[in-house]
Structure formats: structure tokens, C-alpha cells
Motif scaffolding. Structure first.
Motif, PDB file in Angstrom:
ATOM      1  N   SER A 276      50.392  46.463  39.787  1.00  0.00           N
ATOM      2  CA  SER A 276      49.842  47.460  38.873  1.00  0.00           C
ATOM      3  C   SER A 276      48.380  47.715  39.214  1.00  0.00           C
ATOM      4  O   SER A 276      47.635  46.784  39.550  1.00  0.00           O
ATOM      5  N   ARG A 277      47.992  48.986  39.128  1.00  0.00           N
ATOM      6  CA  ARG A 277      46.586  49.358  39.352  1.00  0.00           C
ATOM      7  C   ARG A 277      46.221  50.495  38.409  1.00  0.00           C
ATOM      8  O   ARG A 277      46.939  51.490  38.310  1.00  0.00           O
ATOM      9  N   SER A 295      33.012  53.573  34.762  1.00  0.00           N
ATOM     10  CA  SER A 295      34.271  53.477  35.499  1.00  0.00           C
ATOM     11  C   SER A 295      34.770  52.042  35.528  1.00  0.00           C
ATOM     12  O   SER A 295      33.992  51.085  35.404  1.00  0.00           O
ATOM     13  N   ALA A 296      36.075  51.903  35.683  1.00  0.00           N
ATOM     14  CA  ALA A 296      36.687  50.571  35.738  1.00  0.00           C
ATOM     15  C   ALA A 296      37.954  50.633  36.585  1.00  0.00           C
ATOM     16  O   ALA A 296      38.660  51.646  36.595  1.00  0.00           O
ATOM     17  N   ILE A 297      38.204  49.561  37.311  1.00  0.00           N
ATOM     18  CA  ILE A 297      39.431  49.414  38.101  1.00  0.00           C
ATOM     19  C   ILE A 297      40.067  48.085  37.704  1.00  0.00           C
ATOM     20  O   ILE A 297      39.410  47.031  37.733  1.00  0.00           O
ATOM     21  N   LEU A 298      41.325  48.136  37.324  1.00  0.00           N
ATOM     22  CA  LEU A 298      42.066  46.949  36.914  1.00  0.00           C
ATOM     23  C   LEU A 298      43.267  46.793  37.852  1.00  0.00           C
ATOM     24  O   LEU A 298      44.052  47.735  38.001  1.00  0.00           O
ATOM     25  N   VAL A 299      43.393  45.633  38.489  1.00  0.00           N
ATOM     26  CA  VAL A 299      44.436  45.424  39.504  1.00  0.00           C
ATOM     27  C   VAL A 299      45.159  44.116  39.242  1.00  0.00           C
ATOM     28  O   VAL A 299      44.529  43.083  38.969  1.00  0.00           O
ATOM     29  N   TYR A 300      46.482  44.185  39.342  1.00  0.00           N
ATOM     30  CA  TYR A 300      47.283  42.955  39.398  1.00  0.00           C
ATOM     31  C   TYR A 300      48.241  43.079  40.576  1.00  0.00           C
ATOM     32  O   TYR A 300      49.150  43.910  40.570  1.00  0.00           O
TER      33      TYR A 300
END
Length: 322
Positions: A276-277, A295-300
């Protein structure tokens, strides 16, 4: 009934058009002034205007160029403590859309790069992103379309991990660079677009290549996992059971824009392993050329790390759109 009414209106319009052209031809041939078409049909009437309106081909583009700068310095006599620093960031975004009949083509390029330099630590990048997406659509209804899509994501410069060894000596280890990693994805599927500012893509069988072009990076990656690419190899091929992409881009007020893109990728080999991103940003205009961006980036992604990754930035600077 609505179908019959629509067909009836189309026949009326065709008849009126033919009648108008015939009248114009006849009066011209007789040497008389032709009819004014506006006298045949009252175009000031919204119903008539809507019925006669023909959907035109459209072409639209938007480009953004931005830069931000921050600086702080402290004299040796400053008793409150602090570290002198300077930071610079730049961005370039371009979005092109073209529609012709049932066919449309969309290109989206987003790039960012920035660094910060703290006294005694040298330069370290604080943002670095390359995103390119191109998509062809073929409408099957007013809200649904078939699509073919190519997506590329990577970064410009090398990334480093900084740590202290047992002797308190700073160690700098390269953990990434351009095309290491990079993600290249091809997909076909169905798009649902209920509004101009939002679409949802469903793509069974999407094909993704994870690229790590530098074969020496694996020693510094978490658990020497090399972003999922086999040690000694440069590319890992992966077929998806399903890829889902949700994209939202809207001016929520006259001065504020909200944008996000969520991507879910479920592997065919191991459907329970879901990558997931989420990329999200809020941009507020201070005036014609100045803005604030969060801004934000969330990664799994288990091939990168067993933990959830988060990158966040707040910038104030120049932004020019055209």
C-alpha cells in the motif's frame, strides 16, 4: 420514455437543421436575404441550447514550477543554542489531458527535489521524487471506461543512512539511488470516474517490475532484502491478483487544493502480501505566487521494510502555475 423523448428531440433537431439549410439555400437562390438561424430556434432558451450542444473534443494542461528556501544562523555568542542551516527545494509538475470522442489520454508528471545543510553535517536531501503516469481510456459509459496504463516511480539522487559506530564516528551508507529502487508497472482494467476530480482504477493482472540497478546496495538495505530483488539480480517481476488506484485532485476552496493518490497491489503468488502507498498533499495559496504546502507519503511494503514508513514535509515558497 426518456429514450423515446431523446429520439424524438433528435429527430426534431435534424428536421429543423435540414429545414433551415433548405430555406437558406432557397432564399439565396432567389436572391433574397437568408434567414437568421437564431430566428428559427431561440438559442437563448437553455433547453434548446442544451439539445443543440455538441460535445467537443477537449485538450487541457496545467504546469507548476515551485521553489522554497529556508535559512537560519546563530552567532558564536548565541546562548540559546542552535545549529546554522540552509535548505532549498524545487518542484516541477505537469498534467496533460486530451479527449476526442470516446477516447482520452492523460499524462501526469510530478517531480520534487530538495536538500538541507546543517552546520557540521554537510548536505542531506530531504525530498526526492519522480512520478510519471500515462493512461489511455476508452469510454463505455458516462462514468466507466476501459484503460491501459503505464506508471514509473523512482528518485533523482542517492539516499544515505547515517549512524554512529562504537567509536562515535559517523558512518554514511548508501541505501538508494536513481533506479534503485524504481517501480515500473503496466496495467489494463476498468476505470470508474463519477466526477472530474476523482477516479478509481481496478486492474486485475497488473504487471510490475521492481528495479535495483546497483547490485551493491543490498548490503545496506533492511535485512539485506534488496527491495525484494534477488541478490545479484537487477529486476524482480511480479504479477498482481489485483491493483487498485484511487486518485483525487480538487480545489476544496478558491485558495486550497487537496490531492491524494492511493495504490494497493496484491501479488498473485501471495495475495495476503498487500503493498500500500498513499501520497497526499494540501496546498494553500497565500497570494498569486506564494503558497504553503503540506505533504505526506505513507508506505507499507514488506519487500522494503516490515514497518510502516512515513515521510512528511511542510514548505512555504514560490509557486507559478500556467
Amino acid at each position: 420514455m426518456s429514450t423515446l423523448f431523446l429520439n424524438f428531440n433528435k429527430k426534431n433537431i435534424s428536421f429543423l437543421t435540414i429545414f433551415g439549410l433548405f430555406s437558406i439555400g432557397c432564399h439565396t437562390a432567389l436572391g433574397q436575404a437568408p434567414y437568421d438561424f437564431n430566428k428559427l430556434i431561440d438559442l437563448s432558451n437553455s433547453l434548446n441550447a442544451a439539445r443543440l450542444k455538441v460535445e467537443k473534443d477537449t485538450s487541457w494542461h496545467k504546469m507548476e514550477v515551485g521553489a522554497n528556501f529556508n535559512q537560519g544562523s546563530f552567532s558564536p555568542q548565541w546562548t540559546g543554542g542552535g545549529v546554522s542551516s540552509i535548505g532549498i527545494g524545487v518542484l516541477f509538475n505537469a498534467l496533460f489531458e486530451k479527449k476526442k470522442g470516446k477516447n482520452s489520454w492523460r499524462n501526469d508528471l510530478q517531480t520534487q527535489y530538495g536538500f538541507a545543510k546543517n552546520e557540521g553535517q554537510g548536505s542531506r536531501k530531504n525530498m526526492d521524487r519522480i512520478f510519471f503516469d500515462t493512461k489511455y481510456n476508452r469510454d463505455v459509459s458516462s462514468k466507466c471506461a476501459l484503460f491501459a496504463n503505464i506508471n514509473f516511480q523512482s528518485q533523482f539522487a542517492g539516499g544515505f543512512d547515517y549512524s554512529l559506530n562504537a567509536d562515535s564516528v559517523m558512518i554514511k551508507r548508501k541505501v538508494s539511488r536513481f533506479a534503485a529502487p524504481a517501480y515500473f508497472t503496466q496495467s489494463i482494467g476498468m476505470e470508474y470516474k463519477p466526477a472530474d476530480y476523482f477516479f478509481l482504477d481496478l486492474a486485475p493482472g497488473a504487471f510490475r517490475q521492481t528495479i535495483v540497478w546497483d547490485k551493491n546496495l543490498y548490503v545496506n538495505t533492511p535485512d539485506q532484502n534488496n527491495y525484494g530483488v534477488a541478490i545479484g539480480k537487477r529486476i524482480h517481476y511480479e504479477l498482481a491478483l489485483m491493483q487498485i488506484v484511487a486518485n483525487f485532485n480538487k480545489d476544496i476552496t478558491k485558495q486550497m487544493n487537496l490531492k491524494f493518490r492511493y495504490q494497493l497491489y496484491s501479488s498473485l503468488i501471495d495475495p495476503s502480501q498487500i503493498d500500500s502507498r498513499l501520497d497526499a498533499s494540501v496546498t494553500a495559496k497565500l497570494n498569486k505566487y506564494m503558497n504553503v504546502n503540506l505533504s505526506a507519503i505513507l508506505v507499507y511494503n514488506e519487500d522494503q521494510s516490515a514497518n510502516i514508513q512515513l515521510a512528511q514535509g511542510l514548505n512555504i515558497g514560490f509557486l507559478y502555475s500556467f
